[in-house]
Scaffold this motif. Structure first.
Motif, mmCIF file in Angstrom:
data_model
loop_
_atom_site.group_PDB
_atom_site.id
_atom_site.type_symbol
_atom_site.label_atom_id
_atom_site.label_comp_id
_atom_site.label_asym_id
_atom_site.label_seq_id
_atom_site.Cartn_x
_atom_site.Cartn_y
_atom_site.Cartn_z
ATOM 1 N N PHE A 96 9.180 -17.234 -101.070
ATOM 2 C CA PHE A 96 9.249 -18.621 -100.621
ATOM 3 C C PHE A 96 9.440 -18.691 -99.110
ATOM 4 O O PHE A 96 8.780 -19.441 -98.422
ATOM 5 C CB PHE A 96 10.417 -19.322 -101.333
ATOM 6 C CG PHE A 96 10.677 -20.721 -100.845
ATOM 7 C CD1 PHE A 96 9.857 -21.760 -101.237
ATOM 8 C CD2 PHE A 96 11.738 -20.993 -99.993
ATOM 9 C CE1 PHE A 96 10.091 -23.049 -100.795
ATOM 10 C CE2 PHE A 96 11.969 -22.271 -99.552
ATOM 11 C CZ PHE A 96 11.147 -23.305 -99.950
ATOM 12 N N ALA A 97 10.331 -17.879 -98.577
ATOM 13 C CA ALA A 97 10.624 -17.913 -97.148
ATOM 14 C C ALA A 97 10.906 -16.501 -96.661
ATOM 15 O O ALA A 97 11.150 -15.597 -97.442
ATOM 16 C CB ALA A 97 11.834 -18.806 -96.879
ATOM 17 N N GLY A 98 10.881 -16.336 -95.368
ATOM 18 C CA GLY A 98 11.196 -15.049 -94.777
ATOM 19 C C GLY A 98 9.956 -14.212 -94.567
ATOM 20 O O GLY A 98 8.853 -14.586 -94.938
ATOM 21 N N PRO A 99 10.138 -13.059 -93.963
ATOM 22 C CA PRO A 99 8.977 -12.194 -93.703
ATOM 23 C C PRO A 99 8.395 -11.653 -95.001
ATOM 24 O O PRO A 99 9.121 -11.376 -95.951
ATOM 25 C CB PRO A 99 9.560 -11.070 -92.844
ATOM 26 C CG PRO A 99 11.019 -11.074 -93.135
ATOM 27 C CD PRO A 99 11.385 -12.491 -93.490
ATOM 28 N N LEU A 101 6.298 -22.893 -100.873
ATOM 29 C CA LEU A 101 5.195 -22.140 -101.456
ATOM 30 C C LEU A 101 4.654 -22.866 -102.676
ATOM 31 O O LEU A 101 5.400 -23.226 -103.582
ATOM 32 C CB LEU A 101 5.699 -20.748 -101.825
ATOM 33 C CG LEU A 101 4.684 -19.714 -102.251
ATOM 34 C CD1 LEU A 101 3.676 -19.448 -101.142
ATOM 35 C CD2 LEU A 101 5.393 -18.423 -102.620
ATOM 36 N N VAL A 102 3.345 -23.100 -102.718
ATOM 37 C CA VAL A 102 2.725 -23.829 -103.812
ATOM 38 C C VAL A 102 1.900 -22.911 -104.704
ATOM 39 O O VAL A 102 1.993 -22.969 -105.919
ATOM 40 C CB VAL A 102 1.820 -24.963 -103.270
ATOM 41 C CG1 VAL A 102 1.086 -25.659 -104.392
ATOM 42 C CG2 VAL A 102 2.627 -25.945 -102.462
ATOM 43 N N ASP A 103 1.090 -22.032 -104.078
ATOM 44 C CA ASP A 103 0.174 -21.216 -104.865
ATOM 45 C C ASP A 103 -0.165 -19.940 -104.106
ATOM 46 O O ASP A 103 -0.117 -19.910 -102.880
ATOM 47 C CB ASP A 103 -1.111 -22.003 -105.139
ATOM 48 C CG ASP A 103 -2.022 -21.319 -106.135
ATOM 49 O OD1 ASP A 103 -1.510 -20.589 -107.008
ATOM 50 O OD2 ASP A 103 -3.244 -21.515 -106.045
ATOM 51 N N THR A 109 -0.773 -20.736 -100.228
ATOM 52 C CA THR A 109 -0.855 -22.169 -99.952
ATOM 53 C C THR A 109 0.565 -22.718 -99.940
ATOM 54 O O THR A 109 1.318 -22.513 -100.888
ATOM 55 C CB THR A 109 -1.702 -22.893 -101.017
ATOM 56 O OG1 THR A 109 -2.979 -22.275 -101.079
ATOM 57 C CG2 THR A 109 -1.852 -24.364 -100.682
ATOM 58 N N ARG A 110 0.910 -23.387 -98.851
ATOM 59 C CA ARG A 110 2.246 -23.984 -98.692
ATOM 60 C C ARG A 110 2.102 -25.460 -98.346
ATOM 61 O O ARG A 110 1.105 -25.875 -97.765
ATOM 62 C CB ARG A 110 3.020 -23.278 -97.579
ATOM 63 C CG ARG A 110 3.301 -21.820 -97.873
ATOM 64 C CD ARG A 110 4.034 -21.141 -96.705
ATOM 65 N NE ARG A 110 4.217 -19.733 -96.953
ATOM 66 C CZ ARG A 110 5.277 -19.195 -97.549
ATOM 67 N NH1 ARG A 110 6.252 -19.971 -97.955
ATOM 68 N NH2 ARG A 110 5.352 -17.901 -97.750
ATOM 69 N N ASP A 111 3.113 -26.241 -98.727
ATOM 70 C CA ASP A 111 3.176 -27.632 -98.296
ATOM 71 C C ASP A 111 4.566 -27.884 -97.739
ATOM 72 O O ASP A 111 5.316 -26.939 -97.495
ATOM 73 C CB ASP A 111 2.800 -28.603 -99.430
ATOM 74 C CG ASP A 111 3.792 -28.583 -100.588
ATOM 75 O OD1 ASP A 111 4.854 -27.934 -100.484
ATOM 76 O OD2 ASP A 111 3.502 -29.235 -101.611
ATOM 77 N N GLY A 112 4.918 -29.133 -97.539
ATOM 78 C CA GLY A 112 6.215 -29.469 -96.961
ATOM 79 C C GLY A 112 7.396 -28.975 -97.767
ATOM 80 O O GLY A 112 8.475 -28.744 -97.242
ATOM 81 N N GLY A 129 9.541 -20.106 -105.722
ATOM 82 C CA GLY A 129 10.341 -19.198 -104.912
ATOM 83 C C GLY A 129 9.698 -17.855 -104.663
ATOM 84 O O GLY A 129 9.911 -17.230 -103.640
ATOM 85 N N ARG A 130 8.844 -17.400 -105.601
ATOM 86 C CA ARG A 130 8.313 -16.046 -105.478
ATOM 87 C C ARG A 130 7.110 -15.888 -106.407
ATOM 88 O O ARG A 130 7.142 -16.315 -107.549
ATOM 89 C CB ARG A 130 9.402 -15.061 -105.881
ATOM 90 C CG ARG A 130 9.029 -13.634 -105.875
ATOM 91 C CD ARG A 130 10.269 -12.822 -106.295
ATOM 92 N NE ARG A 130 10.082 -11.426 -106.097
ATOM 93 C CZ ARG A 130 9.679 -10.583 -107.045
ATOM 94 N NH1 ARG A 130 9.442 -11.030 -108.257
ATOM 95 N NH2 ARG A 130 9.522 -9.315 -106.777
ATOM 96 N N TYR A 131 6.059 -15.291 -105.882
ATOM 97 C CA TYR A 131 4.887 -14.972 -106.692
ATOM 98 C C TYR A 131 4.621 -13.476 -106.588
ATOM 99 O O TYR A 131 4.799 -12.882 -105.529
ATOM 100 C CB TYR A 131 3.651 -15.705 -106.189
ATOM 101 C CG TYR A 131 3.602 -17.162 -106.530
ATOM 102 C CD1 TYR A 131 2.954 -17.602 -107.674
ATOM 103 C CD2 TYR A 131 4.178 -18.111 -105.708
ATOM 104 C CE1 TYR A 131 2.886 -18.950 -107.990
ATOM 105 C CE2 TYR A 131 4.117 -19.460 -106.011
ATOM 106 C CZ TYR A 131 3.467 -19.874 -107.153
ATOM 107 O OH TYR A 131 3.415 -21.196 -107.453
#
Length: 160
Positions: A137-140, A67-69, A61-64, A102-104
């Motif tokens: 958080f970002a990237g592949p 990464l949120v969850d 789950t992401r928002d503006g 940032g990372r899960y």
């Protein structure tokens, strides 16, 4: 008097439009949900014959702001060979080992145990299969992984 009233209405309308321009965008709170299903199969016995499939589903789950969850589920089924061998699957659902915006990291496990005949209470060897997924958080995103505690009893393979 009517002219002044009209001027006040126009001034009020302009002020309202100006306030709308300053209001935060409605889409800033929108959340996007992405689901990845990683399919693994297990081979049991003395050969590499597929005996069943395990699906590791990872939902982000992401928002503006990013990464949120992250949530994960494990499910599986035996095919004809696995049903004939009587392979039992017990799942420990994935849980977040560590996480922030940032990372899960998700980890879960499945215990696979084979029985020569399904109806017998005495079963054969069992293995613990550990599933792992890291969502950045970002990237592949890297694909999820699975590892068997004993490859000679139950090997685990991913399906393309």
């Amino acid at each position: 008097m009517n002219v002044r009233r009209g001027q006040r209405l126009v001034a009020g309308a302009i002020a309202s439009i100006g306030m709308l321009a300053l209001a935060p965008a409605a889409h800033a709170d929108d959340k996007s949900v992405t689901t990845h299903v990683y399919k693994f199969y297990h081979a049991g016995g003395f050969s590499t014959t597929r005996t069943g499939e395990i699906d590791f589903t990872v939902t982000e789950t992401r928002d503006g702001s990013g990464l949120v969850d992250v949530k994960g589920t494990l499910s599986g089924h035996n095919n004809v060979q696995g049903s004939a061998l009587g392979i039992k699957m017990d799942f420990t659902q994935p849980y977040v080992v560590s996480g922030d915006k940032g990372r899960y990291e998700l980890k879960g496990s499945a215990t696979l145990q084979s029985c020569i005949v399904k109806q017998l209470p005495v079963c054969g060897p069992s293995v613990e299969v550990t599933f792992n997924a890291v969502v950045n958080f970002a990237g592949p995103q890297s694909p999820a992984t699975a590892r068997s505690s004993n490859d000679s009893v139950f090997s685990i393979y991913d399906t393309p």
